[in-house]
Enzyme design. Structure first.
Site, PDB file in Angstrom:
ATOM      1  N   TYR A 151      -1.531  -4.402   7.858  1.00  0.00           N
ATOM      2  CA  TYR A 151      -2.420  -4.574   8.788  1.00  0.00           C
ATOM      3  C   TYR A 151      -2.560  -3.283   9.635  1.00  0.00           C
ATOM      4  O   TYR A 151      -1.467  -2.576  10.049  1.00  0.00           O
ATOM      5  CB  TYR A 151      -2.254  -5.620   9.794  1.00  0.00           C
ATOM      6  CG  TYR A 151      -3.311  -5.619  10.901  1.00  0.00           C
ATOM      7  CD1 TYR A 151      -4.680  -6.138  10.416  1.00  0.00           C
ATOM      8  CD2 TYR A 151      -3.312  -5.555  12.096  1.00  0.00           C
ATOM      9  CE1 TYR A 151      -5.822  -6.280  11.561  1.00  0.00           C
ATOM     10  CE2 TYR A 151      -4.246  -5.760  13.103  1.00  0.00           C
ATOM     11  CZ  TYR A 151      -5.592  -5.878  12.737  1.00  0.00           C
ATOM     12  OH  TYR A 151      -6.537  -6.253  13.645  1.00  0.00           O
ATOM     13  N   ASP A 157       1.829   3.995   9.763  1.00  0.00           N
ATOM     14  CA  ASP A 157       1.378   3.260  10.988  1.00  0.00           C
ATOM     15  C   ASP A 157       2.752   2.608  11.463  1.00  0.00           C
ATOM     16  O   ASP A 157       3.160   1.597  11.083  1.00  0.00           O
ATOM     17  CB  ASP A 157       0.233   2.306  10.357  1.00  0.00           C
ATOM     18  CG  ASP A 157      -0.281   1.494  11.264  1.00  0.00           C
ATOM     19  OD1 ASP A 157       0.271   1.384  12.658  1.00  0.00           O
ATOM     20  OD2 ASP A 157      -1.081   0.673  11.145  1.00  0.00           O
ATOM     21  N   LYS A 189       0.747  -0.329  21.013  1.00  0.00           N
ATOM     22  CA  LYS A 189       2.041  -1.519  21.421  1.00  0.00           C
ATOM     23  C   LYS A 189       2.775  -0.568  22.603  1.00  0.00           C
ATOM     24  O   LYS A 189       2.677  -0.545  23.624  1.00  0.00           O
ATOM     25  CB  LYS A 189       2.661  -2.237  20.404  1.00  0.00           C
ATOM     26  CG  LYS A 189       1.343  -3.038  19.590  1.00  0.00           C
ATOM     27  CD  LYS A 189       2.066  -3.712  18.487  1.00  0.00           C
ATOM     28  CE  LYS A 189       0.746  -4.622  18.073  1.00  0.00           C
ATOM     29  NZ  LYS A 189       0.371  -4.258  16.694  1.00  0.00           N
TER      30      LYS A 189
HETATM   31  C1  PLP Z   1      -1.278  -4.195  16.219  1.00  0.00           C
HETATM   32  C2  PLP Z   1      -1.242  -3.260  15.022  1.00  0.00           C
HETATM   33  C3  PLP Z   1      -2.383  -2.343  14.832  1.00  0.00           C
HETATM   34  C4  PLP Z   1      -3.684  -2.645  15.609  1.00  0.00           C
HETATM   35  O1  PLP Z   1      -3.423  -2.268  17.142  1.00  0.00           O
HETATM   36  P1  PLP Z   1      -4.457  -2.696  18.036  1.00  0.00           P
HETATM   37  O2  PLP Z   1      -3.906  -2.223  19.391  1.00  0.00           O
HETATM   38  O3  PLP Z   1      -4.316  -4.137  18.095  1.00  0.00           O
HETATM   39  O4  PLP Z   1      -5.828  -2.383  17.822  1.00  0.00           O
HETATM   40  C5  PLP Z   1      -2.707  -1.402  13.745  1.00  0.00           C
HETATM   41  N1  PLP Z   1      -1.498  -1.313  13.086  1.00  0.00           N
HETATM   42  C6  PLP Z   1      -0.289  -2.106  13.152  1.00  0.00           C
HETATM   43  C7  PLP Z   1       0.816  -1.828  12.199  1.00  0.00           C
HETATM   44  C8  PLP Z   1      -0.279  -3.031  14.127  1.00  0.00           C
HETATM   45  O5  PLP Z   1       0.668  -3.894  14.223  1.00  0.00           O
END
Ligand code: PLP
Length: 427
Positions: free
Chosen positions: A143, A238, A266
């Site tokens: 994701y 990511d 995060k």
């Molecule tokens: C949470 C998450 C996102 C998206 O971040 P948001 O702040 O919710 O937009 C993107 N990549 C990874 C791996 C994530 O866990």
């Protein structure tokens, strides 16, 4: 007692889609009423019916220090008194960019945005602008936020809601998104052989944590490093979850692989909305106003959010032993579960990230992750909730530990989990 949560949920559903501002919060996959939270301190959250839970969601990762960490709150309060936003540069943005570059040396130059979604979207644009190529490779079950081009075989709530890939995304917008299988080097090779000159970047969660936690197989990440170099494509990690969670240097330090670009979110915001993307300075020089790749944000680098981020990173930096403690805590839970559940579940764990999959087979990719029995997970989740333990309301999310989890609360958690597996032998 969940009367007040129930009432709020009914009201919320009239005015907010599904009653929530992010789908996983609706508890749809587990068939329970979402708890409306009133406050949280340390490892505990309190709902509006005065139920207290030991929290293993930790706001989906940012809460690595535990909730309402006093020094962070204090500094944020001080910052608030100086004004909430200026739309002009501040010293704190420089300090945070320097901290990021220090802790993650591959991020020589970075840009702050407001969410992980924005960070990924912008990093992809930078990669395309830099390489002059259009296609990207992502992995099934990873994701990367909710931007159009990345909602293809995405993980997280997209795995348990009825729409795995989103309506409202024109097929034309995802035609440049190629999908490979996590831990499957052949699937990546084939895509590069099919489009040798067209792939701008490979984006990957270096530890996948949005189909439940799935570890990279030995050599998988270094393979990605090599093949992207070979074909003139960029490698994007990511690290929105793994950044500052697997260690101060994230997954890239843990596995000793230097990506070209990294995305953060995060933890980097310490509980406030921040995302960041950055990497090699020659790539980041593509970004406006120095380069032709446009990217902007009214509230980007907001002084309150940067304060929470700086304080959190400084606390982590001053006490790197935190990562040892976190890993010990999650190991304790993993061991208790394995002892009680035997081969009825598969536990994947790295550092303070962990998933308990209700499947007997090893979970190494999307297919094996979705072999897990979501009904059994829902029953487990419900039992924990009823016993004061708040975990992710979906089989395909991670369990997060914080430094605030006390020995006593960990022991209670192990006891409740053990009891569950003893009582429900058939589960
Ligand atoms: C949470 C998450 C996102 C998206 O971040 P948001 O702040 O919710 O937009 C993107 N990549 C990874 C791996 C994530 O866990």
């Amino acid at each position: 007692m969940e009367q007040r949560s129930q009432e709020l949920f009914e009201r919320a559903k009239r005015r907010i889609p599904g009653g929530v501002n992010s789908p996983v919060r609706a508890f749809q996959a587990v068939g329970r009423t979402p708890r409306f939270i009133a406050s949280a301190h340390g490892d505990r959250i309190l709902d509006v019916d005065q139920n207290e839970y030991i929290d293993y969601v930790c706001s989906w990762g940012p809460g690595i220090l535990g909730h309402a960490y006093p020094r962070v709150i204090e500094k944020v309060q001080e910052a608030c008194a100086q004004g909430l936003t200026f739309g002009a540069p501040t010293e704190k943005e420089v300090v945070l960019a320097e901290l990021i570059a220090e802790l993650m040396p591959s991020m020589q130059v970075s840009r702050l945005v407001n969410s992980g979604t924005e960070a990924v979207m912008s990093a992809i644009r930078a990669a395309r602008g830099f390489t002059g190529r259009d296609k990207i490779i992502k992995f099934k079950g990873c994701y990367h936020g909710h931007s159009d081009g990345l909602l293809v075989k995405a993980g997280s709530a997209a795995l348990t809601t009825s729409v795995p890939d989103s309506a409202g995304v024109p097929a034309d917008f995802t035609k440049h998104t190629l999908v490979a299988s996590y831990n499957d080097t052949e699937s990546v090779k084939k895509l590069f052989e099919a489009y040798p000159q067209e792939i701008a970047a490979v984006i990957v969660e270096p530890v996948a944590a949005n189909m439940g936690v799935v570890l990279p197989a030995q050599g998988f990440l270094s393979f990605l490093r090599d093949i992207t170099r070979q074909y003139g494509a960029l490698l994007i990690f990511d690290e929105v979850i793994t950044g500052f969670r697997l260690g101060l240097g994230g997954a890239q330090a843990y596995y000793d692989i230097q990506p070209d670009l990294t995305t953060l979110g995060k933890i980097v915001g310490g509980g406030m909305p921040i995302g960041a993307y950055g990497g090699r300075s020659d790539i980041m020089q593509m970004i406006s106003p120095v380069g032709p790749v446009y990217q902007a944000g009214t509230l980007s680098g907001n002084p309150i959010a940067t304060t929470a981020g700086i304080e959190t990173l400084n606390i982590l930096k001053a006490d790197p032993q935190i990562y040892t403690r976190l890993a010990e805590k999650s190991a304790q839970i993993a061991q208790a579960v394995k002892a009680a559940a035997g081969n009825r579940v598969t536990v994947n764990r790295i550092g303070s990230l962990m998933s308990i999959f209700f499947t007997k087979q090893p979970v190494t990719d999307y297919e094996s992750a979705v072999s897990a029995d979501t009904k059994q997970y829902a029953a487990f989740f419900g039992y924990l909730l009823d016993h004061g333990i708040y975990t992710a309301p979906s089989q395909f999310e991670a369990m997060f530990l914080s430094d605030a989890h006390t020995a006593q609360d960990l022991a209670k958690t192990c006891e409740v989990m053990t009891q569950y597996f003893r009582t429900f032998k058939e589960a």
